[in-house]
Design a protein around this motif. Structure first.
Motif, PDB file in Angstrom:
ATOM      1  N   ALA A  88       0.798  -1.215   0.013  1.00  0.00           N
ATOM      2  CA  ALA A  88      -0.110   0.042   0.060  1.00  0.00           C
ATOM      3  C   ALA A  88       0.894   1.304   0.046  1.00  0.00           C
ATOM      4  CB  ALA A  88      -0.905  -0.045   1.209  1.00  0.00           C
ATOM      5  N   VAL A  89       1.995   1.202   0.702  1.00  0.00           N
ATOM      6  CA  VAL A  89       2.678   2.240   0.717  1.00  0.00           C
ATOM      7  C   VAL A  89       3.533   2.575  -0.585  1.00  0.00           C
ATOM      8  CG1 VAL A  89       4.873   3.445   1.754  1.00  0.00           C
ATOM      9  CG2 VAL A  89       3.290   1.928   3.196  1.00  0.00           C
ATOM     10  N   LEU A  90       3.931   1.418  -1.354  1.00  0.00           N
ATOM     11  CA  LEU A  90       4.429   1.653  -2.684  1.00  0.00           C
ATOM     12  C   LEU A  90       3.445   2.294  -3.562  1.00  0.00           C
ATOM     13  CD1 LEU A  90       6.534  -1.860  -3.071  1.00  0.00           C
ATOM     14  CD2 LEU A  90       7.457   0.389  -2.337  1.00  0.00           C
ATOM     15  N   GLY A  91       2.175   1.786  -3.386  1.00  0.00           N
ATOM     16  CA  GLY A  91       0.941   2.351  -4.088  1.00  0.00           C
ATOM     17  C   GLY A  91       0.986   3.893  -3.928  1.00  0.00           C
ATOM     18  N   ALA A  92       1.200   4.303  -2.502  1.00  0.00           N
ATOM     19  CA  ALA A  92       1.070   5.674  -2.122  1.00  0.00           C
ATOM     20  C   ALA A  92       2.236   6.505  -2.822  1.00  0.00           C
ATOM     21  CB  ALA A  92       1.123   5.793  -0.622  1.00  0.00           C
ATOM     22  N   ASP A  93       3.206   5.949  -3.230  1.00  0.00           N
ATOM     23  CA  ASP A  93       4.324   6.684  -3.672  1.00  0.00           C
ATOM     24  C   ASP A  93       4.209   6.746  -5.082  1.00  0.00           C
ATOM     25  OD1 ASP A  93       5.919   6.333  -1.560  1.00  0.00           O
ATOM     26  OD2 ASP A  93       6.845   4.554  -1.948  1.00  0.00           O
ATOM     27  N   VAL A  94       3.388   5.794  -5.850  1.00  0.00           N
ATOM     28  CA  VAL A  94       2.748   6.254  -7.201  1.00  0.00           C
ATOM     29  C   VAL A  94       1.738   7.211  -7.279  1.00  0.00           C
ATOM     30  CG1 VAL A  94       1.439   5.175  -9.272  1.00  0.00           C
ATOM     31  CG2 VAL A  94       3.181   3.612  -7.660  1.00  0.00           C
ATOM     32  N   GLY A  95       0.815   7.268  -6.185  1.00  0.00           N
ATOM     33  CA  GLY A  95      -0.039   8.406  -5.890  1.00  0.00           C
ATOM     34  C   GLY A  95       0.476   9.669  -5.945  1.00  0.00           C
ATOM     35  N   SER A  96       1.516   9.713  -5.055  1.00  0.00           N
ATOM     36  CA  SER A  96       2.227  11.263  -4.989  1.00  0.00           C
ATOM     37  C   SER A  96       2.812  11.316  -6.055  1.00  0.00           C
ATOM     38  CB  SER A  96       3.343  10.602  -3.853  1.00  0.00           C
ATOM     39  OG  SER A  96       4.204  11.831  -3.626  1.00  0.00           O
ATOM     40  N   SER A  97       3.329  10.672  -6.870  1.00  0.00           N
ATOM     41  CA  SER A  97       4.025  10.836  -8.318  1.00  0.00           C
ATOM     42  C   SER A  97       2.850  11.537  -9.395  1.00  0.00           C
ATOM     43  CB  SER A  97       4.644   9.527  -8.692  1.00  0.00           C
ATOM     44  OG  SER A  97       4.233   8.807  -9.214  1.00  0.00           O
ATOM     45  N   LEU A  98       1.852  10.872  -9.187  1.00  0.00           N
ATOM     46  CA  LEU A  98       0.735  11.344  -9.953  1.00  0.00           C
ATOM     47  C   LEU A  98       0.188  12.418  -9.693  1.00  0.00           C
ATOM     48  CD1 LEU A  98      -1.543   8.098 -10.305  1.00  0.00           C
ATOM     49  CD2 LEU A  98       0.088   8.942 -12.048  1.00  0.00           C
ATOM     50  N   VAL A  99       0.148  12.987  -8.518  1.00  0.00           N
ATOM     51  CA  VAL A  99      -0.096  14.374  -7.844  1.00  0.00           C
ATOM     52  C   VAL A  99       0.778  15.545  -8.560  1.00  0.00           C
ATOM     53  CG1 VAL A  99       0.007  15.809  -5.705  1.00  0.00           C
ATOM     54  CG2 VAL A  99      -0.969  13.688  -5.633  1.00  0.00           C
ATOM     55  N   VAL A 100       2.256  14.982  -8.596  1.00  0.00           N
ATOM     56  CA  VAL A 100       3.279  15.745  -9.073  1.00  0.00           C
ATOM     57  C   VAL A 100       2.769  16.002 -10.768  1.00  0.00           C
ATOM     58  CG1 VAL A 100       5.404  16.178  -9.804  1.00  0.00           C
ATOM     59  CG2 VAL A 100       4.958  15.151  -7.515  1.00  0.00           C
ATOM     60  N   LYS A 101       2.557  14.966 -11.297  1.00  0.00           N
ATOM     61  CA  LYS A 101       2.032  14.988 -12.734  1.00  0.00           C
ATOM     62  C   LYS A 101       0.998  16.136 -13.133  1.00  0.00           C
ATOM     63  CE  LYS A 101       2.104  13.653 -16.910  1.00  0.00           C
ATOM     64  NZ  LYS A 101       3.284  14.050 -18.000  1.00  0.00           N
ATOM     65  N   LEU A 102      -0.113  15.943 -12.154  1.00  0.00           N
ATOM     66  CA  LEU A 102      -1.271  16.541 -12.317  1.00  0.00           C
ATOM     67  C   LEU A 102      -0.951  18.125 -12.049  1.00  0.00           C
ATOM     68  CD1 LEU A 102      -4.530  16.926 -12.391  1.00  0.00           C
ATOM     69  CD2 LEU A 102      -4.504  16.599  -9.798  1.00  0.00           C
ATOM     70  N   LEU A 103       0.118  18.463 -11.223  1.00  0.00           N
ATOM     71  CA  LEU A 103       0.243  19.863 -10.573  1.00  0.00           C
ATOM     72  C   LEU A 103       1.269  20.412 -11.579  1.00  0.00           C
ATOM     73  CD1 LEU A 103       0.494  19.430  -6.843  1.00  0.00           C
ATOM     74  CD2 LEU A 103      -1.285  20.655  -8.113  1.00  0.00           C
ATOM     75  N   SER A 104       1.762  19.573 -12.580  1.00  0.00           N
ATOM     76  CA  SER A 104       2.777  20.159 -13.628  1.00  0.00           C
ATOM     77  C   SER A 104       1.810  20.708 -14.613  1.00  0.00           C
ATOM     78  CB  SER A 104       3.606  18.967 -14.099  1.00  0.00           C
ATOM     79  OG  SER A 104       2.859  18.013 -14.761  1.00  0.00           O
ATOM     80  N   PHE A 105       0.503  20.419 -14.713  1.00  0.00           N
ATOM     81  CA  PHE A 105      -0.153  21.157 -15.802  1.00  0.00           C
ATOM     82  C   PHE A 105      -0.572  22.599 -15.511  1.00  0.00           C
ATOM     83  CE2 PHE A 105      -1.742  16.576 -16.384  1.00  0.00           C
ATOM     84  CZ  PHE A 105      -1.023  16.297 -17.546  1.00  0.00           C
ATOM     85  N   ASP A 106      -0.701  23.159 -16.580  1.00  0.00           N
ATOM     86  CA  ASP A 106      -1.109  24.668 -16.326  1.00  0.00           C
ATOM     87  C   ASP A 106      -2.519  24.842 -15.785  1.00  0.00           C
ATOM     88  OD1 ASP A 106      -1.487  27.508 -16.542  1.00  0.00           O
ATOM     89  OD2 ASP A 106      -1.520  27.788 -18.708  1.00  0.00           O
ATOM     90  N   LEU A 107      -2.587  25.010 -14.544  1.00  0.00           N
ATOM     91  CA  LEU A 107      -3.876  25.195 -13.820  1.00  0.00           C
ATOM     92  C   LEU A 107      -3.960  26.407 -13.149  1.00  0.00           C
ATOM     93  CD1 LEU A 107      -3.268  21.838 -11.800  1.00  0.00           C
ATOM     94  CD2 LEU A 107      -4.418  21.961 -14.134  1.00  0.00           C
ATOM     95  N   GLU A 108      -3.325  27.443 -13.561  1.00  0.00           N
ATOM     96  CA  GLU A 108      -3.623  28.956 -13.211  1.00  0.00           C
ATOM     97  C   GLU A 108      -5.076  29.164 -13.119  1.00  0.00           C
ATOM     98  OE1 GLU A 108      -1.050  32.147 -14.094  1.00  0.00           O
ATOM     99  OE2 GLU A 108       0.738  30.900 -14.226  1.00  0.00           O
ATOM    100  N   VAL A 109      -5.897  29.000 -14.026  1.00  0.00           N
ATOM    101  CA  VAL A 109      -7.148  29.245 -13.989  1.00  0.00           C
ATOM    102  C   VAL A 109      -7.891  28.932 -12.917  1.00  0.00           C
ATOM    103  CG1 VAL A 109      -8.130  27.349 -15.064  1.00  0.00           C
ATOM    104  CG2 VAL A 109      -9.320  29.678 -15.480  1.00  0.00           C
ATOM    105  N   LEU A 110      -7.578  27.727 -12.222  1.00  0.00           N
ATOM    106  CA  LEU A 110      -8.200  27.217 -11.030  1.00  0.00           C
ATOM    107  C   LEU A 110      -7.819  28.252  -9.725  1.00  0.00           C
ATOM    108  CD1 LEU A 110      -7.852  23.513 -11.472  1.00  0.00           C
ATOM    109  CD2 LEU A 110      -9.706  24.793 -11.769  1.00  0.00           C
ATOM    110  N   THR A 111      -6.710  28.692  -9.791  1.00  0.00           N
ATOM    111  CA  THR A 111      -6.314  29.531  -8.639  1.00  0.00           C
ATOM    112  C   THR A 111      -7.603  30.242  -8.110  1.00  0.00           C
ATOM    113  OG1 THR A 111      -4.171  29.379  -9.220  1.00  0.00           O
ATOM    114  CG2 THR A 111      -4.489  31.286  -7.690  1.00  0.00           C
ATOM    115  N   PRO A 112      -7.884  31.489  -8.886  1.00  0.00           N
ATOM    116  CA  PRO A 112      -8.904  32.473  -8.254  1.00  0.00           C
ATOM    117  C   PRO A 112     -10.421  31.688  -7.917  1.00  0.00           C
ATOM    118  CG  PRO A 112      -8.667  32.824 -10.534  1.00  0.00           C
ATOM    119  CD  PRO A 112      -7.602  31.958 -10.173  1.00  0.00           C
ATOM    120  N   ILE A 113     -10.484  30.646  -8.668  1.00  0.00           N
ATOM    121  CA  ILE A 113     -11.595  29.971  -8.403  1.00  0.00           C
ATOM    122  C   ILE A 113     -11.803  29.185  -7.238  1.00  0.00           C
ATOM    123  CG2 ILE A 113     -13.283  27.862  -9.124  1.00  0.00           C
ATOM    124  CD1 ILE A 113     -12.403  28.684 -12.040  1.00  0.00           C
TER     125      ILE A 113
END
Length: 553
Positions: A88-113
């Motif tokens: 499960a913790v190894l899976g959590a490491d994968v989940g953490s890397s997916l969070v990095v992937k998601l946040l690497s996109f241009d999400l600036e429009v979500l900031t004020p929202i």
């Protein structure tokens, strides 16, 4: 702009990134933590599902470290197997890397929202779930904003004459770069934040791809160190999963670093840009760890067990259960000190009751004779402490007390009586339901089980509020606790209507478990009422209670 000012702006942006990450994690834990933990317990019994569950929880909490600590505590208490916990913790490491992937996109429009919606929810409501949702949205908005600020703060570094020298040196000494990244991640206490910083700098052309991959690998081993350090004071069995994860991640990172230095693989295959290559390298590394971890998890867990036993004293379990009473007879002539001692002891009773309440639903899911006996033994401990505290406070009242001290004494006695009653309900009522369900081989419907676990999670959250009120005597928290009691009354009505609707439809499982279902809801409601009443003395003191109702305010 001077170099020191650039570094100050960069430090501020990184600080905002760390703060935002914690805000999101805190909001998720407070709003949904109990439900997530309860679901995680049952899912982790299947090693294959454990990987996916760990990944999903890490995405929710934005922290593989938090998952490692939670799963480690489950494994330490015997709720889940060590091998499944490590997966499960190894899976959590994968989940953490997916969070990095998601946040690497241009999400600036979500900031004020996110900031506007989160602030409205946080400021305009007193409901705990909506407050925490507001906290989560604010955290996400600040997280995205911090990434833009990191990019802007690092822009002047393009003109720096020192940075190319540092980058060239680290590029020529990957081992040093690897160690620096590991230390930086440990200092941040967040591998997500560390890797996002590297990716942000790479996006500005400040970190080349080859050095970036080395830093990412170092951040991975640093992420494993965090959980080991944070769990160092936990019981030996609870330290095994975080240590196993560090062994797996550390060995994997070192092997990957060696291969990267010797082979020099083509990074173009990982993406068209340097940031893409770094993020994808991070994901690929953690997916490879899962693939290797599936067959090796059992072996690594046993190795971690051996290592934790090396420095553990033979009597550790005895020390873990040893208790020293705070009820000092020498303090009786000083009422203020004696009441503080009694408060400490009542807090220990709170902790025991919280353990009982937290674990009872696990027995509903999967009854175990040994765990039932262990839970009953905790009630015996509550009874013993209850008797000792009452006797001690009776001795205190024989001294000369101020009015405030006398009221506090009565408040502690009342709280202790209520806690003892909660323990009795868990053991004498709810454990009986567990035994009946186990003997008859009954199963709840999925809808019924969701109602029970959701109701239980709310009661468990209210227990934490009640125990905080007992110590802090904060009127706002006390008011929130009583408001939650009113809300749960409405939840109980809805749950009862849903249950009877299933009975009318003739659902077989609902018919078989009807009595257990309704009695459990009733018991949990009674427990919640007892816990909420701990807040009444505080509300009365501040004029916030009228009869049996909250005063307007």
């Amino acid at each position: 702009m001077s170099g020191s000012l650039v570094l100050l702006h960069l430090a501020g942006a990184v600080a905002l990134l760390l703060f935002a990450t914690r805000q999101v994690r805190t909001g998720v834990e407070r709003a949904y933590g109990d439900v997530l933990r309860l679901k995680l317990r049952s899912i982790l019994k299947n090693p294959l599902l454990a990987v996916g569950a760990g990944a999903a929880l890490a995405i929710c909490l934005q922290s593989a470290t938090a998952v490692a600590l939670i799963v480690g505590s489950f494994a330490g208490s015997g709720i889940v197997g060590g091998t499944a916990g490590l997966l499960a913790v190894l899976g959590a490491d994968v989940g953490s890397s997916l969070v990095v992937k998601l946040l690497s996109f241009d999400l600036e429009v979500l900031t004020p929202i996110c900031l506007v919606a989160g602030t409205v929810l946080f400021m305009a409501t007193s409901r705990r779930d909506l407050l925490q949702l507001g906290r989560i949205l604010i955290g996400i908005g600040l997280l995205i904003l911090s990434l833009r600020l990191i990019g802007e703060a690092s822009e002047p570094l393009r003109e720096s004459s020192i940075l190319p020298v540092v980058v060239n040196y680290l590029s020529g000494d990957p081992v040093t770069a690897f160690l620096i990244a590991a230390i930086m991640t440990w200092l941040f206490h967040s591998s997500v934040a560390a890797i996002l910083l590297v990716v942000a700098l790479a996006a500005r052309g400040l970190v080349p791809a080859e050095l970036g991959v080395v830093l990412v690998l170092g951040a991975n081993i640093g992420g494993g160190i965090i959980a080991v350090v944070l769990s160092r004071a936990a019981p030996r069995k609870a330290r095994t999963v975080p240590l196993g994860n560090l062994i797996m991640r550390g060995a994997g990172a070192l092997l990957a670093l060696t291969a990267f230095i010797l082979v020099d693989p083509p990074l173009d295959l990982l993406g068209a840009t340097v940031p893409e290559q770094l993020v994808n390298a991070h994901i690929a590394f953690n997916l490879a760890l899962v693939a290797l971890g599936m067959p090796l998890a059992g072996l690594v867990y046993r190795l971690a067990e051996r290592l934790t036993e090396i420095n553990a004293p033979a009597s550790e379990d005895d020390l873990a259960t040893a208790e020293i009473s705070a009820l000092s007879e020498a303090a009786l002539d000083s009422p203020a000190q004696a009441l503080a001692n009694a408060t400490r002891e009542v807090v220990r009773v709170c902790e025991t009751v919280e353990v009982m309440l937290a674990n009872i639903m696990e027995l509903y899911a999967q009854a175990d004779a040994d765990k039932i006996k262990a839970l009953a033994a905790l009630d015996d401990r509550v009874d013993r402490k209850h008797a000792a505290i009452k006797l001690y406070l009776a001795k205190v009242t024989s001294r000369s007390l101020t009015e405030q001290e006398a009221l506090r004494c009565q408040e502690l006695i009342g709280a202790c009586v209520k806690l003892e009653q909660v323990g009795d309900i868990i053991v004498r009522n709810m454990l009986v339901h567990v035994a009946k369900k186990m003997e008859r081989g009954l199963e709840f419907t999925p809808e019924g089980w969701r109602e029970l676990t959701g109701f239980h999670a709310s009661v468990l959250a209210n227990a934490s509020l009640a125990f905080n009120v007992l110590v802090s005597r904060d009127p706002a928290t006390a008011r929130q606790l009583v408001e939650e009691k009113d809300r749960l009354r409405d939840v109980e009505k809805i749950a009862s209507r849903s249950h009877f609707a299933r009975l009318r439809e003739g659902t077989v499982k609902s018919l078989e478990t009807s009595t257990i279902h309704l009695d459990t809801i009733r018991d949990l409601k009674q427990i919640n009422s007892l816990l909420a009443s701990i807040a009444y003395p505080v509300l009365e003191e501040h004029g916030l209670l009228k009869g049996s109702r909250l005063a307007a305010g």
